[in-house]
Design a protein around this motif. Structure first.
Motif, PDB file in Angstrom:
ATOM      1  N   LEU A 135      -8.790  -6.364   4.776  1.00 12.31           N
ATOM      2  CA  LEU A 135      -7.961  -5.170   4.838  1.00 12.31           C
ATOM      3  C   LEU A 135      -8.777  -4.004   5.393  1.00 12.31           C
ATOM      4  O   LEU A 135     -10.015  -4.012   5.345  1.00 12.31           O
ATOM      5  CB  LEU A 135      -7.408  -4.809   3.456  1.00 12.31           C
ATOM      6  N   THR A 136      -8.075  -3.019   5.882  1.00 15.43           N
ATOM      7  CA  THR A 136      -8.705  -1.824   6.446  1.00 15.43           C
ATOM      8  C   THR A 136      -8.509  -0.649   5.499  1.00 15.43           C
ATOM      9  O   THR A 136      -7.437  -0.496   4.904  1.00 15.43           O
ATOM     10  CB  THR A 136      -8.086  -1.493   7.818  1.00 15.43           C
ATOM     11  N   PHE A 137      -9.532   0.189   5.371  1.00 15.67           N
ATOM     12  CA  PHE A 137      -9.464   1.372   4.515  1.00 15.67           C
ATOM     13  C   PHE A 137      -8.974   2.567   5.334  1.00 15.67           C
ATOM     14  O   PHE A 137      -9.307   2.715   6.510  1.00 15.67           O
ATOM     15  CB  PHE A 137     -10.825   1.672   3.903  1.00 15.67           C
ATOM     16  N   ALA A 138      -8.190   3.412   4.675  1.00 14.79           N
ATOM     17  CA  ALA A 138      -7.620   4.567   5.364  1.00 14.79           C
ATOM     18  C   ALA A 138      -8.688   5.569   5.778  1.00 14.79           C
ATOM     19  O   ALA A 138      -8.543   6.264   6.778  1.00 14.79           O
ATOM     20  CB  ALA A 138      -6.572   5.252   4.485  1.00 14.79           C
ATOM     21  N   GLY A 139      -9.747   5.678   5.005  1.00 19.27           N
ATOM     22  CA  GLY A 139     -10.802   6.617   5.365  1.00 19.27           C
ATOM     23  C   GLY A 139     -10.499   8.051   4.993  1.00 19.27           C
ATOM     24  O   GLY A 139     -11.408   8.852   4.804  1.00 19.27           O
ATOM     25  N   GLY A 177       2.294  11.506   0.019  1.00 12.10           N
ATOM     26  CA  GLY A 177       2.688  10.434   0.909  1.00 12.10           C
ATOM     27  C   GLY A 177       3.192   9.216   0.155  1.00 12.10           C
ATOM     28  O   GLY A 177       2.894   9.015  -1.016  1.00 12.10           O
ATOM     29  N   GLU A 178       3.966   8.389   0.852  1.00 13.12           N
ATOM     30  CA  GLU A 178       4.455   7.156   0.251  1.00 13.12           C
ATOM     31  C   GLU A 178       3.337   6.123   0.211  1.00 13.12           C
ATOM     32  O   GLU A 178       2.547   5.997   1.148  1.00 13.12           O
ATOM     33  CB  GLU A 178       5.639   6.616   1.060  1.00 13.12           C
ATOM     34  N   VAL A 179       3.252   5.378  -0.878  1.00  9.59           N
ATOM     35  CA  VAL A 179       2.230   4.358  -1.053  1.00  9.59           C
ATOM     36  C   VAL A 179       2.883   3.083  -1.559  1.00  9.59           C
ATOM     37  O   VAL A 179       4.007   3.094  -2.078  1.00  9.59           O
ATOM     38  CB  VAL A 179       1.127   4.812  -2.030  1.00  9.59           C
ATOM     39  N   SER A 180       2.154   1.976  -1.432  1.00 15.18           N
ATOM     40  CA  SER A 180       2.614   0.678  -1.915  1.00 15.18           C
ATOM     41  C   SER A 180       1.502   0.023  -2.721  1.00 15.18           C
ATOM     42  O   SER A 180       0.329   0.055  -2.315  1.00 15.18           O
ATOM     43  CB  SER A 180       3.014  -0.229  -0.752  1.00 15.18           C
ATOM     44  N   LEU A 219      -3.990  -0.309  -3.355  1.00 19.48           N
ATOM     45  CA  LEU A 219      -2.986   0.737  -3.174  1.00 19.48           C
ATOM     46  C   LEU A 219      -3.029   1.096  -1.693  1.00 19.48           C
ATOM     47  O   LEU A 219      -4.081   1.485  -1.179  1.00 19.48           O
ATOM     48  CB  LEU A 219      -3.302   1.957  -4.033  1.00 19.48           C
ATOM     49  N   LEU A 220      -1.887   0.955  -0.993  1.00 21.52           N
ATOM     50  CA  LEU A 220      -1.852   1.075   0.457  1.00 21.52           C
ATOM     51  C   LEU A 220      -1.096   2.315   0.895  1.00 21.52           C
ATOM     52  O   LEU A 220      -0.147   2.743   0.233  1.00 21.52           O
ATOM     53  CB  LEU A 220      -1.175  -0.156   1.065  1.00 21.52           C
ATOM     54  N   ASP A 221      -1.514   2.859   2.030  1.00 20.08           N
ATOM     55  CA  ASP A 221      -0.751   3.954   2.617  1.00 20.08           C
ATOM     56  C   ASP A 221       0.382   3.384   3.461  1.00 20.08           C
ATOM     57  O   ASP A 221       0.623   2.172   3.494  1.00 20.08           O
ATOM     58  CB  ASP A 221      -1.654   4.894   3.419  1.00 20.08           C
ATOM     59  N   ALA A 222       1.114   4.251   4.172  1.00 20.63           N
ATOM     60  CA  ALA A 222       2.295   3.814   4.913  1.00 20.63           C
ATOM     61  C   ALA A 222       1.967   2.860   6.045  1.00 20.63           C
ATOM     62  O   ALA A 222       2.840   2.133   6.517  1.00 20.63           O
ATOM     63  CB  ALA A 222       3.034   5.033   5.465  1.00 20.63           C
ATOM     64  N   CYS A 223       0.709   2.834   6.496  1.00 19.42           N
ATOM     65  CA  CYS A 223       0.300   1.922   7.567  1.00 19.42           C
ATOM     66  C   CYS A 223      -0.425   0.690   7.040  1.00 19.42           C
ATOM     67  O   CYS A 223      -1.028  -0.053   7.814  1.00 19.42           O
ATOM     68  CB  CYS A 223      -0.593   2.652   8.572  1.00 19.42           C
ATOM     69  N   ALA A 281       6.602   3.827   4.604  1.00 24.39           N
ATOM     70  CA  ALA A 281       5.848   2.600   4.767  1.00 24.39           C
ATOM     71  C   ALA A 281       6.612   1.626   5.644  1.00 24.39           C
ATOM     72  O   ALA A 281       7.818   1.448   5.498  1.00 24.39           O
ATOM     73  CB  ALA A 281       5.559   1.985   3.399  1.00 24.39           C
ATOM     74  N   ASP A 282       5.922   1.009   6.570  1.00 20.09           N
ATOM     75  CA  ASP A 282       6.513  -0.010   7.424  1.00 20.09           C
ATOM     76  C   ASP A 282       6.338  -1.359   6.733  1.00 20.09           C
ATOM     77  O   ASP A 282       5.204  -1.779   6.469  1.00 20.09           O
ATOM     78  CB  ASP A 282       5.810  -0.015   8.783  1.00 20.09           C
ATOM     79  N   PRO A 283       7.428  -2.064   6.423  1.00 19.71           N
ATOM     80  CA  PRO A 283       7.290  -3.363   5.736  1.00 19.71           C
ATOM     81  C   PRO A 283       6.375  -4.329   6.463  1.00 19.71           C
ATOM     82  O   PRO A 283       5.658  -5.108   5.822  1.00 19.71           O
ATOM     83  CB  PRO A 283       8.740  -3.877   5.690  1.00 19.71           C
ATOM     84  N   ALA A 284       6.374  -4.275   7.809  1.00 22.48           N
ATOM     85  CA  ALA A 284       5.512  -5.186   8.560  1.00 22.48           C
ATOM     86  C   ALA A 284       4.043  -4.894   8.295  1.00 22.48           C
ATOM     87  O   ALA A 284       3.215  -5.814   8.229  1.00 22.48           O
ATOM     88  CB  ALA A 284       5.813  -5.082  10.052  1.00 22.48           C
ATOM     89  N   ASP A 285       3.687  -3.627   8.117  1.00 25.63           N
ATOM     90  CA  ASP A 285       2.294  -3.277   7.831  1.00 25.63           C
ATOM     91  C   ASP A 285       1.897  -3.712   6.423  1.00 25.63           C
ATOM     92  O   ASP A 285       0.777  -4.191   6.208  1.00 25.63           O
ATOM     93  CB  ASP A 285       2.094  -1.764   7.968  1.00 25.63           C
TER      94      ASP A 285
END
Length: 535
Positions: free
Chosen positions: A141-145, A152-155, A214-218, A43-47
């Motif tokens: 927010l945007t959905f991963a789809g 994968g890593e999640v936040s 719950l977010l993906d790495a982006c 995960a990118d902290p900026a994202d």
């Protein structure tokens, strides 16, 4: 229900030996998998920070007639500037008691607002809240789809109550903007429950996280955090989120078109590394082409010089031989003329002979003077190879006069988390004027235009390279405070209009103030290749 091992039922040493062997075997398997499988995207902290801008605290508010107070709270996130997704159980009390209200507290600023539940689905624990008063607008927010695998890593992002208590927050603090808490974990698989589809993960959540994303790495939404698995303190902690397979149809049923993005999640660092590799490969190919052209040119020059030497030497020899013959003719004619003058009545023949001698001598002189010199070899070589020397076959052509350009996204060179990726059309002029009205700045060899909108919390920097026909947009998803500073810096200058003298250089310098405030890396990068629009 748990299972238990009873080593006393077998030989202790044998059991330990088997256990140690199994442990070593599993360790080897784990190491092999670690090296064999590609590492999941981190995960990118900026994202995550960019997504957290749209995460809110959902507070159920009561009143004793004089003061308001929080009854409970959860989390939620924006799917439009004024609509928020949360869990149905977060707003249940407000639905059962009309004296209670729903408050929306953003992560930044002082613009808390009231909202109302406009749709509730108890079956899959989802609800939509609409902001009903105030000027609060949120970045959706945007959905991963789609989900790439199960590891994968999640936040998880939200407002856990145990953190509030640990920080000693009082009642008043609940109504003030606070940054949400972010925790990391990993996907543990899709686990459909009896009623709805859920995602199992290990990103820690607590009471108050309910309704948060719950977010993906982006930083794209995979689900809505809802509940955790019971544990007696010794079991591993697992948590459940309502899957976006449930959320997206729920939003569409309520006439909300969610933002979705199913492109691969790559980091800016990965893109930069790939771009450096691509440029190095292009340079290597260009060097190879240049060496091949130079080799071909040397071969052609050598062949042309050899042919020129043969031709020039042959022409020189022919000219000198003919001049010698003419000199001999001149001498013979002169001798005949001298003899004729001594004879009686030979004046006429003497004049003719002397005329022939003079003409032959002049011809010989002209042939001698006009014979090709040795420098003629170099001139003929230059004439034979001049077209090759001035020809640059592989240099990209400028498109300053190509008319309307059509630009198409290059996914493998782009990083997109929320932006639209439609094709772009524009007209480019050699002085950096776009569509005959928008001037681009020129600084350090780069054409660019900085866009700081008032209705979107994102700064976009557009770049265009007319030699390679490459259009690039770098998007910086800023927090409210940083966005305000960027707008203030943008308000300090007025971009020059097209056609103004030295407009490109002036704008390039003006924009540097905003550029200096931006993070070192953008959140998104959209790279397009452009060409003349088909007629």
């Amino acid at each position: 229900m748990r299972s238990s091992l009873h080593p006393e039922a077998c030989d202790q040493s044998e059991w330990r030996s088997n256990t140690d062997a199994m442990h070593r075997f599993l360790t080897l398997i784990a190491l092999a998998l670690a090296f064999a499988l590609p590492a999941p995207a981190k995960a990118d902290p900026a994202d995550i920070d960019a997504a957290a801008r749209g995460v809110v605290r959902v507070v159920i508010i009561g009143s004793d007639g004089q003061e308001v107070f929080p009854v409970s709270h959860g989390s939620g996130f924006a799917v439009t500037p004024t609509k928020i997704v949360t869990n149905a159980h977060v707003v249940r009390e407000a639905l059962l008691d009309d004296t209670l209200r729903i408050g929306i507290v953003p992560s930044e600023g002082d613009e808390a607002a009231y909202g109302k539940a406009i749709s509730v689905s108890p079956r899959n624990d989802l609800a939509i809240i609409e902001i009903t008063d105030g000027s609060l607008r949120l970045p959706p927010l945007t959905f991963a789809g789609t989900r790439a695998g199960d590891m994968g890593e999640v936040s998880a992002v939200g407002y856990p109550m145990n953190v509030d208590r640990a920080q000693g927050l009082d009642i008043g603090d609940i109504f003030r903007a606070q940054p949400p808490v972010k925790s990391r974990g990993f996907l543990s698989g899709a686990r459909p429950s009896r009623q709805f589809d859920t995602i199992l993960h290990t990103a820690p959540i607590a009471r108050g996280n309910s309704g948060g994303p719950l977010l993906d790495a982006c930083g794209r939404v995979l689900g809505v955090n809802s509940f955790g698995a019971d544990s007696d303190g010794s079991d591993a902690e697992f948590y459940f989120a309502v899957s976006d397979k449930e959320i997206l149809p729920f939003l569409e049923a309520n006439d909300i078109e969610p933002r979705t993005n199913a492109l691969p999640c790559r980091s800016i660092d990965d893109l930069d590394a790939a771009e450096r590799t691509r440029l190095e490969q292009q340079r290597a190919e260009a060097r190879d082409r240049l060496e091949a052209r130079e080799s071909e040119l040397r071969e052609k020059r050598d062949r042309a010089r050899f042919e020129a030497q043969l031709a020039v030497m042959d022409e020189r020899e022919n000219a000198m031989a003919l001049a010698l013959i003419l000199l001999m003719v001149a001498a013979a004619a002169g001798y005949v003329g001298m003899q004729a003058r001594e004879q009686e009545g030979g004046e006429r023949r003497a004049m003719i002979a002397f005329g022939v001698a003079g003409a032959a001598f002049l011809g010989a002189l002209l042939l001698w003077i006009s014979r090709p010199g040795l420098d003629e070899i170099d001139r003929r070589v230059a004439a034979a190879t001049g077209q090759t020397e001035g020809q640059e076959k592989d240099e990209p052509a400028s498109n300053a006069s190509d008319g309307t350009l059509l630009c198409t996204l290059v996914p493998e060179r782009s990083r997109v988390t929320s932006a639209r990726t439609d094709d772009l059309e524009f007209e480019w002029a050699a002085d950096g004027c776009v569509n005959e009205r928008t001037q681009y700045g020129y600084l350090n060899g780069d054409w660019s235009r900085v866009l700081v909108p008032n209705d979107d919390d994102a700064v976009s920097v557009n770049h265009y390279d007319p030699d390679t026909r490459t259009f690039r947009t770098d998007r910086y998803l800023l927090g409210r405070n940083d966005m305000s500073k960027a707008r203030e810096a943008r308000a300090e200058y007025t971009p020059p209009t097209c056609g103004v003298t030295d407009a490109a250089r002036a704008l390039g310098e003006q924009q540097s103030g905003v550029l200096s405030m931006l993070p070192s890396r953008p959140n998104e990068r959209l790279v397009y290749t452009c060409g003349p629009k088909p007629q």
